[in-house]
Design a protein around this motif. Structure first.
Motif, short mmCIF file in Angstrom:
data_model
loop_
_atom_site.label_atom_id
_atom_site.label_comp_id
_atom_site.label_asym_id
_atom_site.label_seq_id
_atom_site.Cartn_x
_atom_site.Cartn_y
_atom_site.Cartn_z
N THR A 39 -48.76 -16.39 37.81
CA THR A 39 -48.96 -15.85 36.46
C THR A 39 -47.65 -15.29 35.90
O THR A 39 -47.29 -15.54 34.74
CB THR A 39 -50.03 -14.75 36.47
OG1 THR A 39 -51.28 -15.32 36.90
CG2 THR A 39 -50.19 -14.14 35.09
N VAL A 40 -46.94 -14.53 36.73
CA VAL A 40 -45.66 -13.94 36.30
C VAL A 40 -44.66 -15.04 35.95
O VAL A 40 -43.98 -14.98 34.92
CB VAL A 40 -45.10 -13.02 37.40
CG1 VAL A 40 -43.65 -12.64 37.12
CG2 VAL A 40 -45.96 -11.77 37.53
N LEU A 41 -44.59 -16.07 36.77
CA LEU A 41 -43.67 -17.16 36.49
C LEU A 41 -44.07 -17.93 35.24
O LEU A 41 -43.21 -18.43 34.50
CB LEU A 41 -43.57 -18.09 37.70
CG LEU A 41 -43.00 -17.47 38.98
CD1 LEU A 41 -42.92 -18.51 40.09
CD2 LEU A 41 -41.62 -16.86 38.74
N ASP A 42 -45.38 -18.04 34.99
CA ASP A 42 -45.85 -18.69 33.76
C ASP A 42 -45.41 -17.90 32.53
O ASP A 42 -44.99 -18.48 31.52
CB ASP A 42 -47.38 -18.80 33.77
CG ASP A 42 -47.88 -19.90 34.69
OD1 ASP A 42 -47.08 -20.79 35.05
OD2 ASP A 42 -49.07 -19.86 35.07
N ILE A 43 -45.50 -16.58 32.61
CA ILE A 43 -45.06 -15.73 31.48
C ILE A 43 -43.57 -15.91 31.25
O ILE A 43 -43.10 -16.03 30.11
CB ILE A 43 -45.40 -14.25 31.76
CG1 ILE A 43 -46.91 -14.05 31.81
CG2 ILE A 43 -44.77 -13.34 30.70
CD1 ILE A 43 -47.35 -12.68 32.31
N ILE A 44 -42.82 -15.93 32.34
CA ILE A 44 -41.37 -16.12 32.23
C ILE A 44 -41.06 -17.48 31.60
O ILE A 44 -40.20 -17.59 30.71
CB ILE A 44 -40.71 -15.99 33.62
CG1 ILE A 44 -40.78 -14.54 34.10
CG2 ILE A 44 -39.27 -16.49 33.60
CD1 ILE A 44 -40.32 -14.34 35.52
N SER A 45 -41.74 -18.50 32.06
CA SER A 45 -41.51 -19.85 31.54
C SER A 45 -41.81 -19.93 30.05
O SER A 45 -41.05 -20.53 29.29
CB SER A 45 -42.37 -20.85 32.31
OG SER A 45 -42.10 -22.17 31.90
N ALA A 46 -42.92 -19.33 29.63
CA ALA A 46 -43.29 -19.35 28.21
C ALA A 46 -42.27 -18.59 27.37
O ALA A 46 -41.88 -19.05 26.29
CB ALA A 46 -44.69 -18.76 28.02
N ALA A 47 -41.82 -17.43 27.86
CA ALA A 47 -40.86 -16.63 27.11
C ALA A 47 -39.49 -17.29 27.05
O ALA A 47 -38.74 -17.10 26.09
CB ALA A 47 -40.74 -15.24 27.73
N ALA A 48 -39.17 -18.10 28.07
CA ALA A 48 -37.88 -18.79 28.08
C ALA A 48 -37.81 -19.89 27.04
O ALA A 48 -36.71 -20.34 26.67
CB ALA A 48 -37.60 -19.37 29.46
#
Length: 648
Positions: A39-48
């Motif tokens: 989930t954390v990596l998904d948030i990072i990916s979306a924000a990137a």
């Protein structure tokens, strides 16, 4: 036609640390931790928002493996700063039960244990898919300790000795990871931060170095939070869990777009559209001419024309020796030197050439203003002893033109942002000057430790992202590699900087002293001229000289009474503006610091081979970088408020 190197493409770099598979909290909640980490990596990916992402991890079993596999599944680049060489890293982290199994792993053989073999296979698979920066200089010692511990399971001192050395190596690799990362993700049970290289310790170091941390509680992973200071570790979050996702997205966006409104990218692009000039222009050499005339050292009227090194020429010019040294390091990454040439040296040459030219414009223009102001005063009264008032208009016109030139230089210099552009481009150039050496050693300035520049931090972002584009080299830091880097790179750089600062300190101190002396002479001559007139006047009153002398000489003495103070003020103004004595002091301090680092480097090079380790060499690189950054901050403090203006 010389064109600018393309600006670096923003790249997000993250680090991951966390417990191993054997940690009780991790083992009990592994599936939940894996889900939250995703989930954390998904948030990072979306924000990137489509920007490149690089994940750093030490590839220990447990959290590191989960993060590495998830990053690879997303198409992210995986980089592993390993605490040991690849073979020893596998031999330790596959958890062999016997010395024979460990030896088999070191030799690349099957350890004949299904569990150990499976662990080794997982490590080797990730290593094959990652870029490895292997801290292998102590492998022989640690492998022997590992063998001794496994050969005598009941030997507590042997186990403690091994654990201590492993902890030190993991701590070193952890710092490499932190320095390369914009934020850190940590899976921690909250038990202890005192164990060097452990998860809690790494999280604490990251926070102290200014890197935000996403803390995932190994006991309750769903209640993760974003931390920005080490003190926050002592306080439970009072915000709803849903807000943490927004905080994390903000951290990612701030790392990729610091200004938030595109101004940073606009400024970075503006660096590339500035017009390149191959050579300096003599009209703007005045500041450097002052140094040449008053600073001693050679022909005072020598040519000061400079030819700027073009970005496309630096690899075969001034950067050739550096690139050759990088390429001939034992076990060098063959892709590293070409990447340095293209992404670091070319940008350095562009920024350095622009900065040198705009420095001439700004400092030469300001020095010209002081000269023009002094001459305007002198010219305005120069007709008195030689001509009638009928021709005063010629002198008045000349004075007017001199005053107009001051206004023109000041107005154009402000519109063209000479002062700001000099600061910005010089910061970029100085950050990139040492970068190849730092990068070859896997060291970098942590994101939270970059200076804050006046008028925005795009130069720091530009330099940081240039470094991020290249990243860690794929090398093993053997003692031979470290010796080559210390002698062929760092020591040579320090020697060059020492020579530069010593010469600069002498030249600027001499310039200040001579300007001070000459301006004092002008004041003394002014006093003498006024006193001489009074003497003539008194002598005439006493009938010692003809009565009409005071009248006949009054215009000459009036002119001299203006000439000498005007010239003295002009010289004093240039001396004040140039702040030669303070810059000399800055170079003297830098010299003293560099001499200390050079002495430490010489001691390391003269010591037995066993004394040369990664920690010592990396610390020397960081010390050199600190000297560079401190000098930049001091230089900005001196010239920061000295915008181009009329000399009043």
């Amino acid at each position: 036609m010389t064109t600018a190197p393309p600006p670096p493409q923003p790249r997000l770099s993250i680090g991951v640390t966390g417990h191993r598979s054997g940690n009780p909290a991790f083992a009990a909640n592994r599936a939940r931790i894996e889900a939250v980490l995703a989930t954390v990596l998904d948030i990072i990916s979306a924000a990137a928002s489509g920007e490149a992402v690089r994940l750093h991890t030490l590839l220990a079993d447990g959290t590191d493996h989960l993060a590495a596999q998830s990053a690879l599944a997303r198409g992210w680049e995986l980089v592993a700063p390993l605490p040991f060489g690849r073979a020893l890293n596998c031999a330790i982290n596959a958890h062999p039960a016997t010395a024979d199994q460990a030896r088999a792993l070191l030799d690349g053989r099957d350890p004949q244990d299904p569990g150990v073999s499976a662990g080794a296979a997982a490590i080797r698979d990730l290593c094959a898919r990652a870029r490895l920066f292997e801290l292998s200089d102590a492998d022989d010692e640690i492998a022997a300790l590992h063998q001794a511990m496994l050969a005598a399971p009941g030997d507590v001192p042997a186990a403690q000795h091994f654990a201590t050395r492993v902890s030190q190596r993991v701590e070193l690799a952890g710092r490499v990871m932190i320095e390369q990362s914009d934020l850190l993700i940590g899976v921690w049970d909250g038990v202890s931060r005192s164990f060097g290289g452990g998860t809690g310790h790494t999280i604490g170091v990251a926070l102290m170095m200014g890197a935000p941390v996403v803390l995932i509680d190994a006991h309750a992973p769903e209640h993760w939070r974003v931390l920005r200071s080490v003190e926050a570790l002592q306080h439970p979050s009072t915000e709803p869990d849903a807000e943490q996702a927004d905080h994390l997205a903000d951290v990612v966006r701030a790392a990729l777009h610091p200004a938030g409104d595109g101004s940073v990218r606009h400024a970075m692009a503006a660096l590339g559209v500035q017009k390149w000039r191959d050579r300096s222009h003599p009209l703007f050499h005045l500041y450097r001419r002052v140094e040449a005339v008053f600073g001693g050292g050679g022909n005072r009227l020598r040519s000061l024309r400079q030819t700027y090194e073009k970005p496309e020429a630096i690899a075969t010019g001034s950067g050739q020796g550096l690139l050759r040294a990088l390429d001939t390091l034992p076990g060098a990454d063959p892709a590293f030197a070409p990447a340095i040439a293209q992404r670091i040296l070319q940008r350095f040459a562009w920024a350095d050439g622009l900065s040198t030219r705009v420095s001439d414009l700004y400092r030469g223009g300001m020095a010209a203003n002081f000269v023009a102001s002094g001459l305007a005063i002198v010219v305005g009264t120069a007709y008195l002893p030689f001509f009638d008032s009928d021709v005063k208009w010629i002198f008045a016109l000349t004075e007017f033109l001199l005053l107009c030139s001051i206004l023109a230089v000041t107005s154009y210099g402000r519109r063209a942002r000479w002062h700001a552009r000099w600061f910005e481009t010089r910061r970029v150039a100085e950050y990139l000057r040492l970068a190849p050496i730092m990068m070859a050693l896997g060291t970098a300035r942590a994101p939270g430790h970059w200076p804050k520049g006046a008028g925005g931090n795009w130069p720091e972002f530009y330099a940081l992202q240039s470094l991020r584009e290249v990243g860690l080299p794929q090398v093993a830091t053997t003692r031979e590699y470290l010796r080559g880097a210390l002698h062929g790179l760092l020591d040579q750089h320090i020697a060059g900087q020492l020579e530069y600062h010593r010469a600069k300190a002498r030249r600027l101190a001499t310039t200040h002293a001579n300007l001070d002396r000459l301006s004092a002479w002008m004041f003394q001559l002014a006093v003498l001229s006024v006193a001489s007139y009074l003497v003539v006047r008194g002598a005439a009153a006493l009938h010692l000289v003809p009565h009409d002398w005071p009248h006949e000489l009054s215009k000459i003495f009036t002119f001299l009474g203006v000439l000498f103070p005007a010239l003295g003020g002009m010289l004093a103004g240039i001396r004040y503006f140039g702040d030669f004595d303070r810059f000399a002091a800055i170079s003297e301090v830098s010299t003293e610091k560099l001499e200390v680092v050079q002495h430490r480097a010489e001691l390391l090079l003269a010591a037995p081979a066993s004394a040369l380790d990664y920690a010592s060499v990396a610390e020397l690189a960081r010390a050199t970088d600190d000297i560079v950054v401190t000098e930049i901050e001091n230089w900005q403090a001196v010239f920061g408020g000295k915008h181009i203006t009329v000399p009043v």
